[in-house]
Scaffold this active site. Structure first.
Site, PDB file in Angstrom:
ATOM      1  CG  HIS A  71      -6.613  -4.025   2.156  1.00  0.00           C
ATOM      2  ND1 HIS A  71      -6.594  -2.803   2.793  1.00  0.00           N
ATOM      3  CD2 HIS A  71      -5.653  -4.759   2.763  1.00  0.00           C
ATOM      4  CE1 HIS A  71      -5.666  -2.795   3.722  1.00  0.00           C
ATOM      5  NE2 HIS A  71      -5.072  -3.978   3.726  1.00  0.00           N
TER       6      HIS A  71
ATOM      7  CB  SER B 234      -4.620  -4.141   7.060  1.00  0.00           C
ATOM      8  OG  SER B 234      -3.777  -3.460   6.188  1.00  0.00           O
TER       9      SER B 234
ATOM     10  CG  ASP C 168      -8.946  -0.370   2.569  1.00  0.00           C
ATOM     11  OD1 ASP C 168      -9.478  -1.502   2.606  1.00  0.00           O
ATOM     12  OD2 ASP C 168      -7.721  -0.194   2.585  1.00  0.00           O
TER      13      ASP C 168
END
Length: 513
Positions: free
Chosen positions: A100, A209, A131
Site C-alpha cells: 500500500h 508502514s 501487502d
C-alpha cells in the site's frame, strides 16, 4: 465485514490532534553533597531493550507519488498525491516495503538513514493480497556500504520487539518498542484477505508502514496496520508470510501468484449431537463442509456435509483449529497459507461413515467482482454515450467510506455474495449515460447489469464489445438490462453521433480494455 476499523500505517496526510513523545526519557537527578552528576542514557537500565544501531543503515524511507484511477470516470485519474513509508534492505539488492506504500505509484524514491540523497527506485514485484512489495534501485552508490538484514522466526508471546521506521512527526528514523501480544490470522485491510499476523503493543503510526519489526538484530515482521480508536495496538506481517511472498515471486519469474485456498466453507462441530449424526467416534474431531466454490478442485472431489478430520496430516479441532505451537491453536487456514498455487493438500474426511484420504489442489480464487485492482487502469467501453464497465469493489468504493450503505444495494449484494460459475465471467453494468439526443431517456438506467446484446447473453466486457461490433451491420442494436429494461439504438444514427459525444465530453478514447 470489517470496515473503518483497521487503518494503514502509511504517512498519508491527515489531521492530528497531537503527538505523544513515546521515546522521551526523563532521568531523575538526585542531589548528593559530594557528587552531582546526570546519568547518561547508556547507564540507565531499560528493561526489554533491543539493540538496533547496527541495523539503521539498512532501513530506508520510501517517498511515493501516486495517482489513483477515477472509477466513475475511468478515462481520468484523480489528483496526484504524495506519501511516505518505510522499508529495509534484504539480500539481492532488494528493498522490502508494504504494497500500500507504492500502490498506483507513478514515481518512487528511497533515502537511507543519514544520507540526504534520494535515489530513484522501481517496483520489482508487488503482492497486494499480502501487502508486500519489493523495490530496487539501479544506483551503485545507494548499495555501497549497506548490509542486508536477516530474517528471524515467529516471536513468542511477550517477546520484546522494536518497530523501526519513519513515522509522521519528524524526518529522522524512529524506534518504538513493545511486546508480542497475539499471533493469529487477521484481516489485511489493503488486500482484503485473512492471513497470519502478529499483534504488538508498540506504536505503529502513519509512516511506519514497511519498516521492520526487529528482535536481536533480525527481522521478525513488517509493520503494516494498526487498530483505529485503540491505543498502541499494531500489527506486523510475520516472516513466514514474507518468505512465502518472496518464494512465490521467485517461482513465477518476478510476478506474484498469490496464496492458494481450497474454496470451501466449514461449520464447527462443537455440538455432540451433530458429531454423532455424522458417525464420528468418541474423541474424534473435525469440521462440517457446508459450501464449496464452483470451478475449484474441491468442487470435484468433496461433497456437501463431508467431515474434514485432518488437513495435511494435522487433526482439526471441532472449532476448526489445529495445533500451532506449545499450547496455542490456530485456524487450519494457516496450513493452506504455507502452500503455493498448484500444491496438493492431503485431507482425511468422513463421508457416510467411511473415512477417506483425498488430495485436493489448492489454487488462488478468482473473484467474480474483484476486491482490489491496484496498479491498473479501469476498463470501460463507450457506445452512443453509454458507459459500460465491469463491476468491481473499487467502483463501489467511489460512493465513500460508507459505500456498503450508500452504493446501489443490488450491486453491493452481488459484489459480496455472487461467485463466478464459468471462466472469464464478469458482471457488466451500465455505469452512466453521457447525455445526447440519441440516448435521451436512458439516463435512468444507470447501475443496471447488462444481460443480453442482440439476443446473446453477455459474458464479460470484451464479449459485449464484440457483440456490438458484430451488430454494426444490423439496422438496430438491442441491449437488455436487468429487470428486462430495453435499450434500442439505430446503428446509422449512433455512427454519426458517437465521435461528437466523445469530443463534447473531452474523452480521447472510447474504450480501455
Amino acid at each position: 465485514g470489517i470496515r473503518n476499523v483497521l487503518r494503514f500505517a502509511s504517512a498519508i496526510p491527515r489531521d492530528h490532534s497531537g503527538f505523544l513523545c513515546g521515546n522521551t526519557r526523563v532521568v531523575c537527578v538526585f542531589h548528593r553533597p559530594a557528587v552531582r552528576r546526570m546519568c547518561t542514557p547508556a547507564e540507565v537500565h531499560r528493561p526489554g531493550r533491543v539493540e538496533l544501531s547496527s541495523a539503521f543503515d539498512s532501513i530506508v524511507k520510501v517517498f511515493t507519488v501516486s495517482a489513483s484511477p477515477n472509477w466513475f470516470m475511468p478515462w481520468q485519474t484523480k489528483q496526484q498525491r504524495e506519501s511516505t513509508g518505510s522499508g529495509f534492505i534484504i539480500e539481492g539488492r532488494r528493498i522490502i516495503t508494504n504494497a500500500h506504500c507504492v500502490a498506483d505509484q507513478s514515481h518512487v524514491t528511497v533515502r537511507k538513514h543519514g544520507d540526504p540523497t534520494k535515489y530513484t527506485a522501481r517496483v520489482v514485484a508487488v503482492g497486494h493480497e499480502c501487502d508486500l512489495a519489493v523495490l530496487t534501485t539501479d544506483s551503485d552508490e545507494f548499495w555501497a556500504s549497506t548490509q542486508p538484514l536477516q530474517f528471524g522466526g515467529i516471536p513468542e508471546l511477550q517477546d520484546p520487539v522494536a518497530v523501526v521506521g519513519y513515522p509522521t512527526g519528524g524526518d529522522n528514523i524512529s524506534v518504538s518498542v513493545g511486546v508480542v501480544s497475539r499471533v493469529e490470522p487477521q484481516q489485511y485491510v489493503h488486500g482484503a484477505t485473512s492471513l497470519l499476523a502478529i499483534q504488538i503493543d508498540a506504536a505503529i503510526n502513519p509512516g511506519n508502514s514497511g519498516g521492520p519489526a526487529m528482535m536481536s538484530n533480525r527481522v521478525v515482521g513488517v509493520a503494516f496496520q494498526s487498530l483505529e480508536g485503540a491505543e498502541n495496538i499494531g500489527f506486523i506481517i510475520p516472516v513466514p508470510i514474507i518468505q512465502h511472498f518472496l518464494e512465490d515471486v521467485k517461482r513465477n519469474g518476478g510476478s506474484y501468484g498469490g496464496f492458494p485456498v481450497l474454496g470451501i466453507n466449514c461449520q464447527a462441530m462443537e455440538n455432540p449431537q451433530l458429531r454423532a449424526s455424522a458417525g464420528m467416534r468418541p474423541g474424534e474431531s473435525g469440521v462440517l463442509l457446508c459450501k464449496v466454490r464452483p470451478m475449484t478442485d474441491a468442487a470435484e472431489k468433496l461433497r456437501m456435509h463431508d467431515v474434514i478430520l485432518e488437513v495435511d496430516g494435522q487433526p482439526v479441532g471441532n472449532d476448526g483449529t489445529v495445533h500451532f505451537r506449545h499450547r496455542e491453536r490456530i485456524s487450519f487456514d494457516y496450513i493452506l497459507s504455507r502452500k503455493f498455487p498448484g500444491d496438493l493438500v492431503p485431507l482425511r474426511i468422513l463421508r457416510d461413515g467411511v473415512r477417506l484420504d483425498v488430495d485436493v489442489v489448492a489454487r488462488p480464487i478468482r473473484q467474480l467482482v474483484p476486491i482490489q485492482q491496484y496498479d491498473m487502469l479501469p476498463r470501460y467501453f463507450i457506445y452512443a454515450g453509454l458507459v459500460f464497465v465491469p463491476l468491481s469493489q473499487p467502483y463501489l468504493h467511489e460512493y465513500g467510506d460508507d459505500w456498503y450503505n450508500s452504493s446501489p444495494r443490488r450491486l453491493c449484494e452481488r459484489a459480496l455474495n455472487w461467485e463466478a460459475r464459468q471462466p472469464g465471467e464478469e458482471l457488466v453494468i451500465l455505469s452512466q449515460v453521457l447525455q445526447d439526443r440519441i440516448n435521451q431517456g436512458f439516463e435512468t438506467l444507470c447501475n443496471l447489469q447488462v444481460h443480453e446484446c442482440n439476443g446473446v447473453k453477455v459474458l464479460n466486457l470484451q464479449h459485449l464489445v464484440e457483440l456490438l461490433r458484430e451488430g454494426a451491420s444490423n439496422p438496430v442494436q438491442k441491449i437488455i438490462l436487468e429487470d428486462n429494461r430495453l435499450i434500442m439504438l439505430k446503428t446509422d444514427i449512433v455512427q454519426r453521433a458517437h465521435q461528437a459525444i466523445l469530443n463534447r465530453h473531452r474523452i480521447a478514447n472510447d474504450q480501455q480494455l
